[in-house]
Structure formats: C-alpha cells, structure tokens
Design an enzyme around this catalytic site. Structure first.
Site, mmCIF file in Angstrom:
data_model
loop_
_atom_site.group_PDB
_atom_site.id
_atom_site.type_symbol
_atom_site.label_atom_id
_atom_site.label_comp_id
_atom_site.label_asym_id
_atom_site.label_seq_id
_atom_site.Cartn_x
_atom_site.Cartn_y
_atom_site.Cartn_z
ATOM 1 N N TYR A 13 0.663 -1.310 0.035
ATOM 2 C CA TYR A 13 -0.034 0.004 0.249
ATOM 3 C C TYR A 13 0.981 0.630 0.021
ATOM 4 C CZ TYR A 13 0.260 -0.122 5.190
ATOM 5 O OH TYR A 13 0.655 -0.921 6.527
ATOM 6 N N ARG A 67 -1.009 -6.181 15.600
ATOM 7 C CA ARG A 67 -1.664 -4.853 15.804
ATOM 8 C C ARG A 67 -2.087 -4.478 14.616
ATOM 9 N NH1 ARG A 67 3.410 -4.509 17.491
ATOM 10 N NH2 ARG A 67 3.914 -3.377 19.570
ATOM 11 N N LYS A 89 5.278 5.005 4.336
ATOM 12 C CA LYS A 89 6.143 4.225 3.601
ATOM 13 C C LYS A 89 6.180 4.248 1.140
ATOM 14 C CE LYS A 89 6.291 0.093 6.458
ATOM 15 N NZ LYS A 89 7.095 -0.525 7.099
HETATM 16 C C1 HXC Z 1 -4.849 4.551 17.870
HETATM 17 C C2 HXC Z 1 -3.384 4.870 19.386
HETATM 18 C C3 HXC Z 1 -3.088 2.758 18.566
HETATM 19 C C4 HXC Z 1 -3.682 1.964 18.072
HETATM 20 C C5 HXC Z 1 -1.277 4.413 20.337
HETATM 21 N N1 HXC Z 1 -1.854 4.961 19.430
HETATM 22 N N2 HXC Z 1 -1.564 2.736 19.604
HETATM 23 N N3 HXC Z 1 -3.894 5.385 18.085
HETATM 24 N N4 HXC Z 1 -4.858 2.943 17.687
HETATM 25 N N5 HXC Z 1 -4.133 0.758 18.194
HETATM 26 C C6 HXC Z 1 -1.292 6.147 19.840
HETATM 27 C C7 HXC Z 1 -1.249 5.885 21.686
HETATM 28 O O1 HXC Z 1 -2.840 6.949 22.035
HETATM 29 C C8 HXC Z 1 -0.526 7.469 21.713
HETATM 30 O O2 HXC Z 1 -1.224 8.471 21.353
HETATM 31 C C9 HXC Z 1 -0.011 7.368 20.436
HETATM 32 O O3 HXC Z 1 -0.443 6.259 19.092
HETATM 33 C C10 HXC Z 1 1.258 6.612 21.045
HETATM 34 O O4 HXC Z 1 1.082 5.636 21.277
HETATM 35 P P1 HXC Z 1 3.043 4.597 22.845
HETATM 36 O O5 HXC Z 1 2.060 3.451 22.762
HETATM 37 O O6 HXC Z 1 3.254 6.016 23.470
HETATM 38 O O7 HXC Z 1 3.887 4.900 21.596
HETATM 39 P P2 HXC Z 1 5.075 4.001 21.117
HETATM 40 O O8 HXC Z 1 5.505 3.085 23.036
HETATM 41 O O9 HXC Z 1 6.459 4.892 20.377
HETATM 42 O O10 HXC Z 1 4.811 2.467 21.000
HETATM 43 C C11 HXC Z 1 4.691 3.090 19.506
HETATM 44 C C12 HXC Z 1 3.405 2.184 18.311
HETATM 45 C C13 HXC Z 1 3.954 0.306 19.133
HETATM 46 C C14 HXC Z 1 3.554 1.648 17.111
HETATM 47 C C15 HXC Z 1 2.089 2.705 19.054
HETATM 48 O O11 HXC Z 1 2.304 -0.049 18.543
HETATM 49 C C16 HXC Z 1 4.159 -0.233 19.048
HETATM 50 O O12 HXC Z 1 5.929 -0.339 19.829
HETATM 51 N N6 HXC Z 1 4.472 -0.778 17.663
HETATM 52 C C17 HXC Z 1 5.462 -1.603 17.226
HETATM 53 C C18 HXC Z 1 5.957 -2.900 16.204
HETATM 54 C C19 HXC Z 1 4.619 -2.531 14.760
HETATM 55 O O13 HXC Z 1 3.855 -2.049 14.815
HETATM 56 N N7 HXC Z 1 4.769 -3.584 14.707
HETATM 57 C C20 HXC Z 1 3.774 -4.147 13.340
HETATM 58 C C21 HXC Z 1 4.657 -3.386 11.939
HETATM 59 S S1 HXC Z 1 3.248 -3.921 10.832
HETATM 60 P P3 HXC Z 1 -1.316 9.676 23.217
HETATM 61 O O14 HXC Z 1 -2.127 10.850 22.152
HETATM 62 O O15 HXC Z 1 -2.401 8.455 23.571
HETATM 63 O O16 HXC Z 1 -0.340 10.475 23.012
HETATM 64 C C22 HXC Z 1 3.652 -3.065 9.657
HETATM 65 C C23 HXC Z 1 2.813 -4.305 8.066
HETATM 66 C C24 HXC Z 1 1.853 -3.666 7.312
HETATM 67 O O17 HXC Z 1 3.462 -1.950 8.839
HETATM 68 C C25 HXC Z 1 1.538 -4.735 6.432
HETATM 69 C C26 HXC Z 1 0.915 -6.025 6.453
HETATM 70 C C27 HXC Z 1 0.209 -7.015 5.154
HETATM 71 P P1 NAP Z 2 7.555 -6.696 14.638
HETATM 72 O O1 NAP Z 2 7.618 -7.818 14.500
HETATM 73 O O2 NAP Z 2 6.911 -5.252 14.598
HETATM 74 O O3 NAP Z 2 9.198 -6.026 13.766
HETATM 75 C C1 NAP Z 2 9.101 -4.282 13.827
HETATM 76 C C2 NAP Z 2 10.015 -4.549 14.511
HETATM 77 O O4 NAP Z 2 10.877 -2.259 14.568
HETATM 78 C C3 NAP Z 2 10.442 -4.557 16.230
HETATM 79 O O5 NAP Z 2 11.663 -5.691 16.080
HETATM 80 C C4 NAP Z 2 10.298 -3.171 16.731
HETATM 81 O O6 NAP Z 2 11.375 -3.113 17.942
HETATM 82 C C5 NAP Z 2 10.952 -2.277 16.160
HETATM 83 N N1 NAP Z 2 10.938 -0.881 16.203
HETATM 84 C C6 NAP Z 2 9.472 -0.190 16.694
HETATM 85 N N2 NAP Z 2 9.737 0.203 17.316
HETATM 86 C C7 NAP Z 2 11.344 0.726 16.343
HETATM 87 C C8 NAP Z 2 12.167 2.306 17.361
HETATM 88 N N3 NAP Z 2 11.075 3.580 17.329
HETATM 89 N N4 NAP Z 2 13.251 2.247 16.648
HETATM 90 C C9 NAP Z 2 13.815 1.102 16.330
HETATM 91 N N5 NAP Z 2 12.765 -0.159 16.121
HETATM 92 C C10 NAP Z 2 11.951 -0.068 16.190
HETATM 93 O O7 NAP Z 2 6.527 -5.937 13.083
HETATM 94 P P2 NAP Z 2 6.938 -7.094 11.615
HETATM 95 O O8 NAP Z 2 5.515 -7.977 10.760
HETATM 96 O O9 NAP Z 2 8.354 -8.073 11.306
HETATM 97 O O10 NAP Z 2 7.565 -6.127 10.436
HETATM 98 C C11 NAP Z 2 9.065 -5.694 9.835
HETATM 99 C C12 NAP Z 2 8.671 -4.965 8.341
HETATM 100 O O11 NAP Z 2 7.688 -5.048 7.869
HETATM 101 C C13 NAP Z 2 7.629 -3.326 9.263
HETATM 102 O O12 NAP Z 2 8.386 -3.022 8.274
HETATM 103 C C14 NAP Z 2 6.293 -3.741 8.407
HETATM 104 O O13 NAP Z 2 6.100 -2.307 7.675
HETATM 105 C C15 NAP Z 2 6.901 -4.800 7.606
HETATM 106 N N6 NAP Z 2 5.617 -5.320 7.275
HETATM 107 C C16 NAP Z 2 5.149 -7.150 7.450
HETATM 108 C C17 NAP Z 2 4.430 -7.372 6.803
HETATM 109 C C18 NAP Z 2 4.003 -8.520 7.704
HETATM 110 O O14 NAP Z 2 2.785 -8.890 6.755
HETATM 111 N N7 NAP Z 2 4.195 -8.835 8.762
HETATM 112 C C19 NAP Z 2 4.049 -6.827 5.755
HETATM 113 C C20 NAP Z 2 4.340 -5.595 5.011
HETATM 114 C C21 NAP Z 2 5.473 -4.964 5.203
HETATM 115 P P3 NAP Z 2 10.905 -2.632 19.362
HETATM 116 O O15 NAP Z 2 9.728 -2.985 19.681
HETATM 117 O O16 NAP Z 2 12.400 -3.685 20.526
HETATM 118 O O17 NAP Z 2 11.291 -1.202 19.650
#
Ligand code: HXC
Ligand code: NAP
Length: 290
Positions: A155, A207, A170
């Site tokens: 996307y 998530r 992205k």
């Molecule tokens: C709405 C949300 C939310 C949710 C957090 N927030 N989760 N809002 N829905 N589900 C809001 C919070 O209320 C806060 O805003 C702000 O976002 C920051 O939240 P924190 O928890 O303080 O942030 P932080 O601890 O930095 O964590 C970041 C994060 C978290 C993005 C929110 O999910 C995370 O650490 N993610 C890392 C791993 C991850 O997401 N992996 C998936 C990648 S998959 P306020 O206003 O309340 O302060 C991917 C694949 C795509 O990208 C394609 C698939 C096919």
């Molecule tokens: P994941 O395991 O949640 O990986 C995300 C990683 O990013 C975690 O190891 C997390 O570690 C790290 N991270 C998050 N915030 C960070 C920050 N502020 N600084 C440094 N590191 C940070 O999910 P995943 O599915 O493997 O995703 C990996 C990549 O693939 C991502 O770019 C995602 O967008 C992409 N992707 C995944 C899918 C899928 O289907 N899984 C599809 C399309 C694209 P910490 O929490 O320790 O920081």
C-alpha cells in the site's frame, strides 16, 4: 518443503556486515537468521535491549557467527549516531543497512490523535531517513560502497484506509529508496526495497488483526495463490538483494505478496466467486453449443 529452504549458495554473504533495524523480532529476525547462515555478521537494533539480547543468543546458538545487539530508537538521531558508531567500531565497516523497523496500528483516521499519527510517521519515515543519512554520510566520507534495503508494503503506492500514517510513511520510504538509488549510485551505494504482502508475525498480527479480526479477515483469502507468505521466502529475496549477485539491481521495489495487491486493483478480479454452473448458464444463454 521448498518454501522453507534457503536459496543462495553457502557463503554467499561471507565477509558482509549487515545492520538490521527491528532485527530482534518478526521478519527482521528471520532475514537476519538467514544472512547469518550465509556467512554474514549481523547487528540487530531496536528499542528493547532484552529482546535483542535473547534473539542474539538464540541466533548464534542456532547458526553460529556473530550477532551484535545494540539498543536504538530510530526516532532519536543521537541514538542512531551512537548506534552507528558502536556498530562500525565493533565491526570496522557495515556493508548493508536493512531498514526494517516499523510501527503500525489500525484505526479510522479521524480517531487518531496528532501524537498517534506522528508516532508512526516518526518510526517509519523519520527513523528510516535518519538511519539512511547517518550510514550514507559515513560511507561517502570513507569512500566505502554500501547497500540499502528498505522494507515497505504494497500500500506504499496504492495507499490504504485505516493505516493512513503507515501508508503515508511507507510511500515516503519508497520515494527515498528510488531517489537515492539514482543520486548515490555515483558513490557505489545501491538502494532497493521489498514490498511484502501478509507474512504472519506477532508484531503485525497483534496490531493489524487484533481480537476476532483475524477470524473475520483471514489474510490468506485475499491472496490469489491462497496462502500467506513463509518467512524463508522473504529471507531468500532479501539475501539476494543485499548480496553482490544483485549488483545491477538498483532503485527497484520487489513485491512478494502472491498477487494480493493486484487482485484488489483489477476491476473484475472478484468474479472468482462465480461458480462454474453460473458460467455454464451464461454460456448457454448466449447460445453456445455444448
Ligand atoms: C490508536 C494508538 C494506538 C491504536 C497507540 N496509539 N496505539 N492510537 N490506535 N491502536 C496512540 C497512543 O494513544 C499515543 O497517542 C500514540 O499512539 C503513541 O503511543 P505509545 O504507545 O506511547 O507509542 P510507542 O510506545 O512509541 O509505541 C509505538 C506504537 C506501537 C507504534 C504505538 O504499536 C509499537 O511499538 N509498534 C512497533 C511494532 C509494530 O507496530 N509492528 C507492526 C509492523 S507491521 P496519545 O495521543 O494518546 O499520546 C506493518 C505491516 C503492514 O507495518 C502491512 C501488513 C500486510
Ligand atoms: P515486528 O516484529 O513488530 O517488527 C517491527 C520491529 O521494529 C520490532 O522489532 C520493533 O522492536 C522495531 N521498532 C519499532 N519501533 C522502533 C523504534 N522506534 N526504533 C527502533 N526499532 C523499532 O513486525 P514485522 O511484521 O516483522 O514487521 C517488519 C517489517 O515488515 C516492517 O517494516 C513492516 O512494516 C513490514 N511489513 C510486514 C508485513 C507483515 O505481514 N508482517 C507486511 C508488509 C510489511 P522494538 O519494539 O524492540 O523497538
């Protein structure tokens, strides 16, 4: 099963030092394991040092080689610069940067706070840019070749509702990839991207498909080949793109999604729900003889 088999020949990444952001979990971990198996040393970075330490131990026990865990929040430039200094100090030179760290969650956009939106932009676009700029400036100053591989999503070019900050970020990473592929080629720095479709990971699934959503929206159903991806399939593609075998590939985004995004794009692709009997009836109604 061939899907779970490594593709490159043993030693294909020998002598390469590869830095992976978000390397302690999910796809970053799987790609790192395969790089290690192919002879590379790897640096894994993310925010949670305990996770990185456990992953590094597990990887070295399983595959041998060297895994260096360094805590770094990619949103903080001081941490990025300190991490790069530590990594290059320990290994002498980093040859490849895999920008894989990301943050994401689903939500109607109008429900997002400014901080929520910025948090995802900051991790994905600002984080990737900061790591890229730090590595690229150092490579250029030292006249070292380098390779960037950036993980985006399909996307990135279509956009997607309900993950708007991620889609916007992205798209920016994809533009960064293509722009630097041209601008920095003169420094012997290549930039490519991979756009994965659904690959099950704890981070993405928890998530993007929280609670019952995983039952209601089985991601495999949207994929023409009828399944989600195997991590090794992605690792094979990533290993090729960071290896010298892909030296002539620059500025490319490789999609690995079983045809998923195109299925959503084609006007009549959803006609695969029509049963054979209905096609028979339509044929009969226009007078075709059996
Ligand atoms: C709405 C949300 C939310 C949710 C957090 N927030 N989760 N809002 N829905 N589900 C809001 C919070 O209320 C806060 O805003 C702000 O976002 C920051 O939240 P924190 O928890 O303080 O942030 P932080 O601890 O930095 O964590 C970041 C994060 C978290 C993005 C929110 O999910 C995370 O650490 N993610 C890392 C791993 C991850 O997401 N992996 C998936 C990648 S998959 P306020 O206003 O309340 O302060 C991917 C694949 C795509 O990208 C394609 C698939 C096919
Ligand atoms: P994941 O395991 O949640 O990986 C995300 C990683 O990013 C975690 O190891 C997390 O570690 C790290 N991270 C998050 N915030 C960070 C920050 N502020 N600084 C440094 N590191 C940070 O999910 P995943 O599915 O493997 O995703 C990996 C990549 O693939 C991502 O770019 C995602 O967008 C992409 N992707 C995944 C899918 C899928 O289907 N899984 C599809 C399309 C694209 P910490 O929490 O320790 O920081």
């Amino acid at each position: 099963m061939i899907l779970a088999e490594g593709m490159l020949k043993p030693g294909a990444l020998k002598g390469k030092n590869i830095l992976i952001t978000g390397g302690g979990t999910g796809l970053g971990k799987s790609m790192g394991e395969y790089f290690l198996e192919l002879g590379a040393n790897i640096v894994i970075t993310s925010r949670k040092l305990d996770v990185l330490l456990a992953t590094a131990e597990e990887m070295m026990a399983a595959k041998g080689g060297k895994v260096i865990p360094i805590a770094c929040d990619v949103r903080e430039i001081e941490q990025v610069e300190a991490m790069w200094k530590e990594a290059t100090g320990q290994l002498g030179q980093i040859h490849v940067v895999l920008n894989n760290a990301a943050g994401n969650f689903i939500s109607p956009t109008e429900r997002l706070s400014t901080n929520a939106f910025n948090t995802v932009l900051d991790i994905v676009l600002k984080g990737t840019s900061q790591v890229t700029l730090t590595a690229g400036k150092d490579w250029i100053a030292k006249k070292q070749a380098g390779v960037f591989l950036n993980i985006v999503t399909t996307y990135a070019w279509t956009g997607s509702g309900y993950v708007v900050p991620s889609a916007a970020a992205k798209a920016g990473v994809l533009a960064l990839t293509r722009s630097l592929a041209v601008e920095w080629a003169k420094y012997d720095i290549r930039s490519n991207a991979i756009a994965p479709g659904p690959f099950p990971t704890e981070g993405a699934w928890s998530r993007l498909l929280p609670g019952d959503l995983v039952k209601k929206f089985d991601p495999a159903k949207k994929v023409p080949v009828g399944r989600v991806g195997e991590h090794q399939e992605l690792a094979n593609l990533a290993a090729y793109l960071v290896s010298d075998y892909s030296s002539y590939v620059n500025g490319e985004v490789m999609t690995i999604d079983g045809g998923e995004w195109l299925k959503g794009a084609g006007e009549f692709n959803n006609l695969d729900v029509i049963p054979e009997e209905m096609w028979d009836m339509m044929e009969a109604s226009r007078g075709k003889k059996a």
